[in-house]
Write an enzyme that holds these catalytic residues in place. Sequence first.
Site, short mmCIF file in Angstrom:
data_model
loop_
_atom_site.label_atom_id
_atom_site.label_comp_id
_atom_site.label_asym_id
_atom_site.label_seq_id
_atom_site.Cartn_x
_atom_site.Cartn_y
_atom_site.Cartn_z
N ASN A 142 110.58 21.42 110.42
CA ASN A 142 109.18 21.65 110.00
C ASN A 142 109.01 22.20 108.59
O ASN A 142 107.90 22.48 108.16
CB ASN A 142 108.42 22.55 110.98
CG ASN A 142 108.14 21.82 112.27
OD1 ASN A 142 107.87 20.61 112.24
ND2 ASN A 142 108.24 22.51 113.38
N ASP A 199 113.90 8.90 111.79
CA ASP A 199 112.50 8.76 112.18
C ASP A 199 111.83 10.12 112.36
O ASP A 199 110.64 10.28 112.13
CB ASP A 199 112.40 7.95 113.48
CG ASP A 199 112.84 6.50 113.27
OD1 ASP A 199 112.86 6.05 112.10
OD2 ASP A 199 113.16 5.83 114.26
#
Length: 524
Positions: A164, A187
């Site tokens: 994150n 991905d």
Amino acid sequence: MESARRPLVSQLWVKNRRNEAVLDPERPALSWKELQPKSGRVCHSVPISEIIAVETEQKRYNSDTWQKFNHHAFTVHYAQRAQKHCWRCSAVTFWCKDEELCHQWIQAIKKLLELQTSRPKHLLVYINPYGGKQQGKQIYEQKVAPLFSLASITTDVIVTERANHAKDDLFEVNLEKYDGVISVGGDGMFSEVMHGLIGRMQKDSSIDQNNPSAPLAPCNLRIGIIPAGSTDCICYATVGINDPVTSALHIIIGDLQHMDVCSVHHNNTFLKYSVSLLGYGFYGDVLKDSEKNRWMGPTRYDFSGFKTFLSHHYYEGTVSFQQANQTLGSPRDKSTCQSGCYICKQSTQEVEEKRKRHHYNLEETEDDGDWKVIRGKFMAINAANMSCACPRSPKGLSPAAHLAAGTIDLILVRRCSRLNFLRHLVRHKNQDDQFDLAFVEVYRVKTFLFTPKHSENEDTDNKDVRKKHFNQICNGNHSSCGCNHVNSIWNCDGEALDHAAVEVRVHCQLIKLFARGIEEDSKP
Ligand SMILES: CCCCCCCCCCCCC/C=C/[C@@H](O)[C@H](COP(=O)(O)O)NC(=O)CCCCCCCCCCCCCCC
Ligand SMILES: Nc1ncnc2c1ncn2[C@@H]1O[C@H](COP(=O)(O)OP(=O)(O)O)[C@@H](O)[C@H]1O
Ligand SMILES: [Ca+2]
């Protein structure tokens, strides 16, 4: 002004052979051919849009033939198609005696390159050093950075320090100075960058992401993907290959590919966006198991895939959806979404009109049909927002899915025998149709809901206690533990979702990539 449109034609030398070189601003292309060829005449031609850079050749040529002259030279670097959608950076050096002519050629090429306004000049790069085989940093430094610098692209590079990091950073950073954001990783890393950009756009436009029916503000910054992950299906399905150099070249020449994004909500709470696979059942279970074995790298998926296949679970629930209009094609089409796809182009027009109507607060008319409700026992529920082609399955989960038509292909694999499920899986690898089986259904939809049979609305504390208890006695052998493995999880582009009951909606062409879709005429 007139002379700028006229072709520049000169006799220049390429590797000791006299060539006629033509720079035609009308086509616009650079071409050259030998004047006295030893064998058949070959004319080379490079579109200006595929030239990476032009450089003055500083060093003097040393061969016997040339050393007595003071020759001048320039090198043109360009993208060349190699095999199977793979691109390489090639170079050709042109020589001449006249310094002024050499300079004129360099200036003329540079001028045409300046007209390529879709090319990025300044990029923000996020590298996940732990994706795939943990090679992200090396791949970027060795294969990509030299090409960006050749193309005079400047970069701000951030190697992420935690999950994150990239997503959070994109909420803070001044985006105005960038022409694009690059994700180096798999991905999951792409998903982070996309969540950061989409989230930031909604925040700046005061749009509440928790409202499932809110039209979202599109992202104008393009995202580039340098594949360095485990599946890399977003890269593979938009470029045709997972190759860092090919991706870097698509970024440099400023390619554009629109892409649909699915939003996933639970009880009017936003969960995540998805661009590749949203999978419940088989792919959810594979993900859950594979995360424990991250140290294996990409092979963790094969290991967990095999285990999950053997465990052979099915899940009960209800899927509701409306089928999309037939003009958007069918998942059973034999033709696939390619570069310049006309179905996606039509959607570009529609989405622009829709955004205009929304801007002027005009009524929306949706012409989709009735809701279909399917209750059952499923091995897998897969929503493919794109083909999901990847090295594991070069045609993908839904070979005819479109990148930017505003639809998702909903694949329902009903409870079946192990042998039948294996038949279905194997067909992802060969030419046979994976949907042509009695227990497999596929629908093209714009939105769907899933509700698991066994409610999630239990008291969370209770659930945690139960989970702990099951973990102690279960050890994965569900037939003996009695926990009966009631609910699976959703695999959302390789990340796990916290809820099984979801509402999914596709947002047509919400993001843009530095890609061009799959080209038909690539060398075999
Ligand atoms: C018997 C051979 C069967 C081969 C079946 C292959 C089906 C492959 C479909 C792949 C769809 C991929 C969709 C991509 C999702 C990705 O976004 C996502 C994240 O990517 P990232 O890691 O780069 O971050 N990736 C994934 O969720 C990984 C899914 C991979 C699933 C592999 C399943 C392997 C199944 C092997 C079964 C073996 C049965 C053998 C019985 C004798
Ligand atoms: N520096 C970091 N440390 C740990 N995890 C990270 C870091 N940067 C990104 N991640 C997370 O790593 C996960 C996997 O990344 P991804 O690029 O998808 O690799 P893979 O294809 O191997 O799964 C993603 O959930 C991403 O958010
Ligand atoms: Ca991942």
